[in-house]
Design an enzyme around this catalytic site. Structure first.
Site, PDB file in Angstrom:
ATOM      1  N   GLU A  75       0.858  -1.193   0.000  1.00 50.19           N
ATOM      2  CA  GLU A  75       0.000   0.000   0.000  1.00 50.19           C
ATOM      3  C   GLU A  75       0.886   1.232   0.000  1.00 50.19           C
ATOM      4  O   GLU A  75       1.915   1.234   0.671  1.00 50.19           O
ATOM      5  CB  GLU A  75      -0.834   0.090   1.291  1.00 50.19           C
ATOM      6  CG  GLU A  75      -1.641  -1.113   1.623  1.00 50.19           C
ATOM      7  CD  GLU A  75      -2.175  -1.065   3.067  1.00 50.19           C
ATOM      8  OE1 GLU A  75      -2.085  -0.018   3.742  1.00 50.19           O
ATOM      9  OE2 GLU A  75      -2.670  -2.111   3.508  1.00 50.19           O
ATOM     10  N   LYS A 110       2.400   4.581   1.262  1.00 47.23           N
ATOM     11  CA  LYS A 110       2.436   5.155   2.609  1.00 47.23           C
ATOM     12  C   LYS A 110       2.007   6.610   2.476  1.00 47.23           C
ATOM     13  O   LYS A 110       2.745   7.436   1.933  1.00 47.23           O
ATOM     14  CB  LYS A 110       3.843   5.045   3.191  1.00 47.23           C
ATOM     15  CG  LYS A 110       3.911   5.477   4.640  1.00 47.23           C
ATOM     16  CD  LYS A 110       5.243   5.056   5.247  1.00 47.23           C
ATOM     17  CE  LYS A 110       5.286   5.281   6.744  1.00 47.23           C
ATOM     18  NZ  LYS A 110       5.142   6.673   7.141  1.00 47.23           N
ATOM     19  N   ASP A 133       1.310  10.350   3.312  1.00 46.85           N
ATOM     20  CA  ASP A 133       1.954  11.300   4.210  1.00 46.85           C
ATOM     21  C   ASP A 133       0.903  12.239   4.801  1.00 46.85           C
ATOM     22  O   ASP A 133       0.699  13.341   4.313  1.00 46.85           O
ATOM     23  CB  ASP A 133       3.016  12.088   3.436  1.00 46.85           C
ATOM     24  CG  ASP A 133       3.970  12.796   4.370  1.00 46.85           C
ATOM     25  OD1 ASP A 133       3.875  12.576   5.590  1.00 46.85           O
ATOM     26  OD2 ASP A 133       4.801  13.568   3.878  1.00 46.85           O
ATOM     27  N   LYS A 137      10.749   3.487   2.593  1.00 43.10           N
ATOM     28  CA  LYS A 137      10.662   4.931   2.358  1.00 43.10           C
ATOM     29  C   LYS A 137      11.277   5.285   1.011  1.00 43.10           C
ATOM     30  O   LYS A 137      12.248   4.655   0.586  1.00 43.10           O
ATOM     31  CB  LYS A 137      11.439   5.669   3.451  1.00 43.10           C
ATOM     32  CG  LYS A 137      10.823   5.581   4.825  1.00 43.10           C
ATOM     33  CD  LYS A 137       9.580   6.434   4.903  1.00 43.10           C
ATOM     34  CE  LYS A 137       9.204   6.784   6.327  1.00 43.10           C
ATOM     35  NZ  LYS A 137      10.069   7.696   6.998  1.00 43.10           N
ATOM     36  N   CYS A 165      33.952  20.070  26.960  1.00 40.47           N
ATOM     37  CA  CYS A 165      32.538  20.414  26.818  1.00 40.47           C
ATOM     38  C   CYS A 165      32.387  21.932  26.748  1.00 40.47           C
ATOM     39  O   CYS A 165      32.878  22.642  27.631  1.00 40.47           O
ATOM     40  CB  CYS A 165      31.758  19.866  28.009  1.00 40.47           C
ATOM     41  SG  CYS A 165      30.059  20.430  28.072  1.00 40.47           S
ATOM     42  N   CYS A 199      30.309  23.057  30.228  1.00 33.58           N
ATOM     43  CA  CYS A 199      30.829  22.992  31.602  1.00 33.58           C
ATOM     44  C   CYS A 199      32.356  22.901  31.639  1.00 33.58           C
ATOM     45  O   CYS A 199      32.955  22.969  32.713  1.00 33.58           O
ATOM     46  CB  CYS A 199      30.234  21.813  32.355  1.00 33.58           C
ATOM     47  SG  CYS A 199      30.836  20.223  31.796  1.00 33.58           S
ATOM     48  N   CYS A 230      30.587  14.565  26.966  1.00 36.70           N
ATOM     49  CA  CYS A 230      31.049  15.330  28.115  1.00 36.70           C
ATOM     50  C   CYS A 230      31.056  14.400  29.321  1.00 36.70           C
ATOM     51  O   CYS A 230      30.114  13.648  29.548  1.00 36.70           O
ATOM     52  CB  CYS A 230      30.086  16.486  28.343  1.00 36.70           C
ATOM     53  SG  CYS A 230      30.194  17.195  29.975  1.00 36.70           S
TER      54      CYS A 230
HETATM   55  S1  IVH Z   1      -0.209   0.659   8.839  1.00 40.68           S
HETATM   56  C1  IVH Z   1       0.626  -1.242  12.836  1.00 40.68           C
HETATM   57  N1  IVH Z   1      -0.508   1.579   6.416  1.00 40.68           N
HETATM   58  O1  IVH Z   1       2.595   5.493   8.770  1.00 40.68           O
HETATM   59  C2  IVH Z   1       0.798  -0.496  11.586  1.00 40.68           C
HETATM   60  N2  IVH Z   1       0.352   3.057   8.063  1.00 40.68           N
HETATM   61  O2  IVH Z   1       5.001   4.787  10.323  1.00 40.68           O
HETATM   62  C3  IVH Z   1      -0.109   0.642  11.476  1.00 40.68           C
HETATM   63  N3  IVH Z   1       0.770   5.316   7.274  1.00 40.68           N
HETATM   64  O3  IVH Z   1       1.282   5.926  11.988  1.00 40.68           O
HETATM   65  C4  IVH Z   1       0.103   1.496  10.324  1.00 40.68           C
HETATM   66  N4  IVH Z   1       0.127   4.986   5.197  1.00 40.68           N
HETATM   67  O4  IVH Z   1       0.231   7.238  10.083  1.00 40.68           O
HETATM   68  C5  IVH Z   1      -0.119   1.850   7.660  1.00 40.68           C
HETATM   69  N5  IVH Z   1      -0.876   2.266   4.237  1.00 40.68           N
HETATM   70  C6  IVH Z   1      -0.484   2.544   5.477  1.00 40.68           C
HETATM   71  C7  IVH Z   1      -0.027   3.817   5.853  1.00 40.68           C
HETATM   72  C8  IVH Z   1       0.396   4.032   7.169  1.00 40.68           C
HETATM   73  C9  IVH Z   1       0.590   5.866   6.058  1.00 40.68           C
HETATM   74  C10 IVH Z   1       1.339   6.019   8.449  1.00 40.68           C
HETATM   75  C11 IVH Z   1       0.524   5.930   9.711  1.00 40.68           C
HETATM   76  C12 IVH Z   1       1.419   5.317  10.732  1.00 40.68           C
HETATM   77  C13 IVH Z   1       2.762   5.561  10.155  1.00 40.68           C
HETATM   78  C14 IVH Z   1       3.706   4.482  10.629  1.00 40.68           C
END
Ligand code: IVH
Length: 700
Positions: A123, A125, A127, A325, A419, A422, A443
């Site tokens: 899926e 990710k 943002d 990422k 440091c 200090c 330090c």
């Molecule tokens: S699953 C237990 N699926 O990424 C796993 N998260 O780094 C729950 N996010 O807090 C998250 N797209 O805000 C999942 N397709 C996706 C996502 C996703 C964005 C975000 C989400 C989460 C963060 C984790």
């Protein structure tokens, strides 16, 4: 304020302007920076004064006045919501190799045959910000932000304004469980973000740095009508507290989400194995620029839910998912200066002060150079032109120097050996196992170094630790400089000491009698604290929230930790091994814990604190589990589950897993070819179980 009726028009206008500016400052501190400078009560007072003034001089009321924007709500802030199932984060992969390793870990954990394929659900990710949406009998009843993962804010009414959020689940989408918490990402389409910023800048309002900030700012509005005007959207991708899971795979559940009326990201798909998953990543990356929403990577989840269940979690992320990422965004700029900051663990961190430059939509003027070794390796000098990058949330970093542009007379940066705060020696310790110098110079001043002390105190009161209202970083610095707070225990003695002090807090700038009372009340409110939060607050090296919970879960009370590391304890060896045996705790963490709790200064500090506060013993998560609080040892070859799986499962049920048998052992689970441990357990009269008997005991 004197009676507003008696003020002349001019006087009233000036006062109105001042009050407006002051309230705006606090709004920004609270809403944009999440760092309030005054208490809620003080804020309300300001607002009430403004309203009284406007009542007497109605000509001062305008659409821009804070009185109009905050609406009728008397207090700021949203109610708190406890997440029944914590909202976790994801582990990261940065290349295909990391993904293959992830697959390897999954296989090993599940003990899969080489011929068996693992299917992954890929899926994008998104943002944005994650949200939890609770449905009871198909009706939307509660919506919350993620917060710290355990506790978020109630934003039900704001979420109701989202077009993608069904207020009633469509019953034609298949049977609806009594309780179902959908989780997903709230985001703002890029086109809407651009329109919003144009409008904001015309109206002289706040311009947002990126769509995610715009989504966050739009969602957390006390005035829901503002949220409603922003086109926020939602992709559903996960679930939390549910009475029933409607499907056997990630893909099936998401299909159900769609049928119920949610938007599910159209690029999501099942990949039959890791090579297909890597291919899916490339395809999504190619599409990235053409999408009308920001994505920062691709998430891979083990598709089979029975496997997800078995894999479970490590500290703060699931073992069954990973985020790959996208590479970070970059820009070039010049280093104006290099400064050294001293953190709470004494680490000397070089920071590059830069000519401001925009990286991926955000203006960057500082970047971390990490540590002495990094600065040497990259040979970063003042005056250099450098490439900086920003990946997701992380602090911007200097990637490399553009050597062609180096000024003729530049000299290498000389890292201080003392440091800067200090003056104590700053050293690079030798790593006991590798024999190499640590990359970080630290330090040696410890509690003598005010930078370390102040940073530790700031951490102690920070949001995920003691979280004391009105006692933030700024106030800690102030009280530290005035000698009022030197140790954590001083915080709880502040009121008592203030009574006897010549320099009363109420005489400080920005502190009226009322503010001081509020501060003391806020401190008193925090005299009880959960053990995991407390451990986190101590700011021990390597102990973040996840590890703090692991320790709390395994030791249950602070006294148990103090006893274990009591100097002169003849069982030191065993104590250390037990620590290492906690699933998720490695040598670096174990060393740091041992060092912290054995150190006399720290023990004294803890004993002082105990006199002031009450620490609640760790609440073992699954109270009704038959093995909660029990000590279990696994031995021999396990055939129905892998060793790590057995251990993780037992710990999730609240049991303590130990590596050696003693009179304190409650159960010994013996697999095939069990040897000396089984013998010892029998001698000691410890209950021994076969694997199957153990599974029957824990109910599957
Ligand atoms: S699953 C237990 N699926 O990424 C796993 N998260 O780094 C729950 N996010 O807090 C998250 N797209 O805000 C999942 N397709 C996706 C996502 C996703 C964005 C975000 C989400 C989460 C963060 C984790």
């Amino acid at each position: 304020m004197q009676d507003p009726q008696l003020l002349s028009v001019e006087e009233a206008a000036i006062l109105h302007k001042q009050l407006t500016a002051e309230i705006e400052t606090h709004n920004a501190a609270y809403y944009q920076n999440d760092a309030p400078l005054i208490t809620d009560a003080q804020y309300d007072e300001l607002l009430q004064t403004l309203k009284a003034l406007e009542k007497a001089h109605p000509e001062l009321v305008s659409e821009q006045s804070p009185s109009q924007r905050v609406g009728a709500a008397p207090a700021r802030g949203f109610g708190k919501v406890q997440h029944k199932v914590p909202m976790l984060s994801l582990d990261n992969a940065f290349n295909s190799e990391d993904l293959r390793e992830f697959e390897g870990r999954v296989r090993r954990f599940l003990g899969l045959a080489p011929t068996e394929d693992v299917a992954f659900f890929a899926e994008p990710k998104i943002d944005g910000l994650s949200a939890a949406l609770r449905y009871e009998k198909g009706e939307f009843v509660l919506g919350a932000t993620r917060g710290d993962g355990r506790e978020g804010e109630d934003i039900t009414e704001n979420l109701r304004t989202l077009k993608d959020l069904p207020t009633t689940l469509n019953p034609e989408g298949g049977s609806i469980p009594d309780v179902f918490e959908v989780r997903g990402e709230v985001y703002m389409p890029i086109s809407d973000f651009q329109k919003l910023n144009e409008a904001q800048s015309l109206a002289g309002g706040k311009v947002f740095a990126n769509p995610r900030n715009a989504a966050a700012g739009s969602l957390r509005q006390l005035d829901v009508s503002i949220t409603a005007t922003r086109n926020l959207r939602l992709f559903a991708y996960a679930w939390g507290d549910v009475s029933e899971v409607p499907g056997l795979t990630q893909a099936e559940v998401l299909q159900r989400f769609e049928a119920w009326g949610f938007s599910v990201n159209p690029l999501s798909k099942v990949c039959s194995n890791m090579e297909e998953a890597i291919d899916a990543y490339r395809k999504i990356e190619e599409l990235r620029a053409s999408l009308d929403y920001d994505i920062d990577g691709v998430v891979f989840k083990v598709n089979r839910l029975d496997w997800q269940e078995r894999l479970g979690f490590v500290s703060r992320s699931p073992r069954w998912a990973i985020a790959h990422k996208f590479p970070a965004e970059k820009a070039t700029t010049q280093v104006k200066a290099i400064e050294i900051q001293v953190g709470r663990t004494g680490a000397l961190t070089p920071v590059a002060r830069l000519n401001p430059v925009t990286v991926g939509g955000v203006v960057v003027s500082n970047a971390t150079l990490h540590n002495e070794e990094e600065i040497e390796r990259k040979d970063v000098r003042v005056g250099d032109t450098v490439v900086v990058q920003r990946a997701g949330d992380v602090i911007p970093q200097v990637v490399e120097v553009v050597l062609d542009k180096r000024p003729a007379k530049s000299t290498p940066f000389e890292f201080p050996k003392f440091c800067p705060v200090c003056g104590s020696h700053a050293v690079r310790e030798k790593n006991p196992t590798t024999g190499k110098d640590d990359v970080v110079r630290r330090c040696t001043g410890g509690l003598v170094c005010s930078a370390q002390v102040v940073e530790r105190l700031k951490h102690f009161v920070s949001r995920n630790a003691f979280d004391i209202d009105g006692l933030g970083a700024k106030q800690i610095e102030l009280f530290f400089n005035r000698d009022l707070i030197r140790t954590p225990a001083d915080i709880f003695r502040l009121e008592e000491n203030d009574k006897n002090s010549l320099t009363r807090i109420r005489n400080f700038e920005g502190f009226g009698d009322k503010a001081v009372r509020n501060l003391f009340d806020a401190i008193n409110d925090r005299r009880t604290i959960e053990l995991d939060r407390f451990i986190y607050a101590l700011g021990i090296r390597h102990i973040g929230q996840g590890n703090a919970r692991l320790l709390a879960r395994n030791y249950l009370t602070l006294q148990a930790l103090l006893d274990a590391f009591e100097p002169g304890n003849p069982d030191v060896g065993k104590v250390y091994v037990d620590l290492l045996n906690i699933d998720g705790i490695g040598a670096a963490v174990a060393d740091a814990v041992k060092e912290f709790f054995s150190e006399e200064q720290n023990r004294q500090l803890l004993n002082e604190l105990i006199r002031e506060i009450e620490i609640l013993p760790f609440d073992v998560p699954d109270d009704d589990s038959p093995v909660s609080g029990k000590t279990v040892v696994f031995t021999g070859t396990l055939e129905l589950m892998t060793r790590s799986e057995a251990k993780a499962k037992a710990e999730n049920l609240g049991a303590k897993v130990s590596g050696s048998v003693s009179a304190k052992t409650d159960y010994l689970v013996a697999g095939a070819k069990a040897g000396s441990k089984l013998k010892k357990a029998t001698e000691l009269g410890v209950t021994t179980l076969t694997e199957q008997e153990w599974l029957d005991l824990i109910g599957g």
